[in-house]
Structures are given as structure tokens and as C-alpha cells.
Design a protein around this motif. Structure first.
Motif, short mmCIF file in Angstrom:
data_model
loop_
_atom_site.label_atom_id
_atom_site.label_comp_id
_atom_site.label_asym_id
_atom_site.label_seq_id
_atom_site.Cartn_x
_atom_site.Cartn_y
_atom_site.Cartn_z
N TYR A 168 -14.68 -25.85 -41.59
CA TYR A 168 -14.88 -24.81 -40.58
C TYR A 168 -15.61 -23.67 -41.27
N THR A 246 -9.05 -29.81 -34.48
CA THR A 246 -10.33 -29.50 -33.82
C THR A 246 -10.36 -29.89 -32.35
N MET A 249 -10.44 -26.93 -29.68
CA MET A 249 -11.33 -25.80 -29.96
C MET A 249 -12.29 -25.55 -28.80
N GLU A 253 -16.13 -22.36 -31.45
CA GLU A 253 -15.43 -22.82 -32.65
C GLU A 253 -15.98 -24.17 -33.10
#
Length: 310
Positions: A168, A246, A249, A253
Motif C-alpha cells: 500500500y 484489500t 477498500m 485506496e
């Protein structure tokens, strides 16, 4: 010698305090102390050294308590046999789960599991790996969800899925300009990591390149992956996340995610029980429910590299 007396000495060993052990066993402290004293008199040996605070087992006592755990575990199998004969799944299921798994994996399966097995009471504890292993070996948990292989004797590990590590990345970081990344591009001093004690931290450090000797004006380690994400957003740099983190998100993001080139680093997530575990049907049902709840494709990983934490 009775099973109740064995339960009392195991409780004192677990909590290292007579009053707390009595409370957990739903008896008064004098009752618990009297029964342990009777057992010591019968065996002609001291099980606990009461001069120490907290109380600790004697050398002989530690061996007796270890055998008591085996006896109690085997005794509880009688109820399991009866339940299996009657074709029912009921009772308490004590489950330990990692903080880096709990917020992402638990919501995927727990509701369906409880609806399918309404007579089962699921008791979940969020713990780090060493704590889960310790509680499994002491029969304080029925099962654990954590990263394997652990290399611990006496545990039965059933792998469920391999989960990828995902970077990330702050938009200002150079790695945000590439579509996929290689592990050799990651330097430890550039990555926000979890506190010591988390196996996820150890795996991240195993992926990254060694730390360089330099002075840092600000360095922060957290027990929360969400906190690390916010640091990336506000302060820069990057962090590594497990794939399940994830799924929910938003698009902004997701645009900050960078996947690894093959072979992609993964962690193996397993359902782990004591090798002499009871509640076999219940843990099998849990395993099947988790497997069925996983997003499509997460179980069929190819060309990956398993990252160990130990």
C-alpha cells in the motif's frame, strides 16, 4: 483422585492465583484449596509452591499438571462421542485468531456458521501467534486461526488458503509509478511495520531488504494495520497488507495498491488444533465454512513463495 481435583490444579496453573482459579471454576477459594490439599496428601507430594507469588508448580507438580491436562482432554471426548452418535453439533467453541486476520476473515464466515449451527457458542479471542499456541497446548482454546507452519510439536495444522502480501503505497513514493514491484525494491527503513510479537511483522521484514544505517526523525510501529495505512496516507512511505484487507477498500485506496511480481510472496493461513483435540466434527464444520466463504480465486494460488515468520 477425581476429575474435579484435576480441573482445580489445572486452573491454578493457568491463572497462578488460587482466588482467580476458584472464581473461574465457580467455587469458593476454601473449597478449591481444600480439594487441592486433599490431592497433595493423597499423592504425598506438593503440587504448588505457595511461598512464591504468583504461585508456581513444583517440579513434580508440573509433571502432574501436564498429565492432568491429558486426562481431562480424554475425559471430554466422551461427550464428543455422545454428540456424534446423536448427530448434533453443540457446545462452546473457543477460537483464537490473529489481529491481522480477525477484522478481514471473521466477517466472511461467522454469521453463516452461527446460523447453520445455532447450538454452538463461538468464543473468539484476538491473540498473537505465541499466545494462541500456548493456549492450544494448555487446552484453553479448541482451535486457532494463524499463520503456519509453526514448527511446534503437538499441533495439527490444516492449511485453508495462501494469502498474498500487497504493498500500500503513498502516491508521492517512487514505487507508486510502477504497476508491480519486486521485493528487492523494498527497504525496511521505508516500510511502516507492526509492533514486535506479530508474525506478520516478521514476514514483512523477511520480504524487505536489510535496514540501512541512517537517522530517522520519526519512526512509528503499530499494533494495527489500519493505523499503518493512515500513516502511509498522511505521512508517506508504504506498508504491506494481507490480501483480505484489500477487499473492502474504496477506489482511491485500491489505486495505491501494488502487487508483487511472480513468485508472489504469500502467507499460509491454517486452522490449528491440539494433536489430541476433541470436538472434531465441530472443527471440521468450521474449516468447511471458512473455506466456502473465501472469495473466488484466493485458494488457487500459483507461482508463489511462502514467507515464514519463524
Amino acid at each position: 483422585m477425581t476429575l474435579v481435583q484435576l480441573e482445580y490444579i489445572v486452573a491454578v496453573d493457568d491463572y497462578r492465583h488460587f482466588a482467580t482459579a476458584a472464581e473461574k471454576c465457580f467455587v469458593t477459594q476454601p473449597t478449591l484449596s481444600m480439594q487441592i490439599q486433599k490431592l497433595e496428601d493423597q499423592l504425598d507430594v506438593l503440587i504448588f509452591d505457595r511461598s512464591k507469588h504468583p504461585v508456581v508448580p513444583t517440579e513434580a507438580g508440573a509433571k502432574i499438571i501436564a498429565q492432568a491436562r491429558v486426562v481431562l482432554r480424554e475425559a471430554r471426548k466422551i461427550k464428543e462421542i455422545i454428540d456424534e452418535e446423536k448427530g448434533r453439533l453443540s457446545g462452546a467453541l473457543r477460537l483464537g485468531i490473529l489481529p491481522t486476520l480477525s477484522p478481514y476473515l471473521l466477517p466472511l464466515f461467522i454469521r453463516n456458521f452461527l446460523e447453520r449451527y445455532p447450538d454452538v457458542e463461538v468464543q473468539v479471542e484476538e491473540l498473537i501467534t505465541e499466545q494462541i499456541i500456548d493456549k492450544l497446548l494448555k487446552d484453553q482454546l479448541d482451535a486457532g486461526l494463524f499463520v503456519t507452519p509453526s514448527g511446534v510439536a503437538g499441533l495439527d495444522e490444516k492449511p485453508i488458503f495462501n494469502e498474498e502480501f500487497v504493498a500500500y503505497v503513498n502516491p508521492q513514493h517512487p514505487l507508486s509509478q510502477v504497476e508491480t514491484i519486486d521485493p528487492f525494491l523494498l527497504k525496511v527503513d521505508d516500510v511502516w511495520v507492526l509492533n514486535e510479537g506479530h508474525c506478520f511483522r516478521n514476514q514483512v521484514l523477511n520480504i524487505c531488504q536489510p535496514q540501512e544505517e541512517n537517522h530517522e526523525a520519526f519512526r512509528f510501529q503499530s499494533g494495527s494495520l489500519e493505523a499503518l495505512k493512515k500513516l502511509v496516507d498522511k505521512h508517506g512511505g508504504l506498508t504491506l497488507l494481507p490480501e483480505l484487507a484489500t477487499l473492502d477498500m474504496n477506489e482511491a485506496e485500491k489505486s495505491r495498491l501494488r502487487w508483487f511480481n511472480e513468485p508472489r510472496p504469500v502467507r499460509e493461513v491454517s486452522l490449528v488444533m491440539h494433536r489430541s483435540y476433541i470436538k472434531r466434527k465441530l472443527t471440521e464444520a468450521l474449516y468447511n465454512e471458512i473455506s466456502a466463504a473465501l472469495p473466488p480465486g484466493i485458494r488457487s494460488k500459483k507461482n508463489t513463495q511462502l514467507i515464514r515468520w519463524n
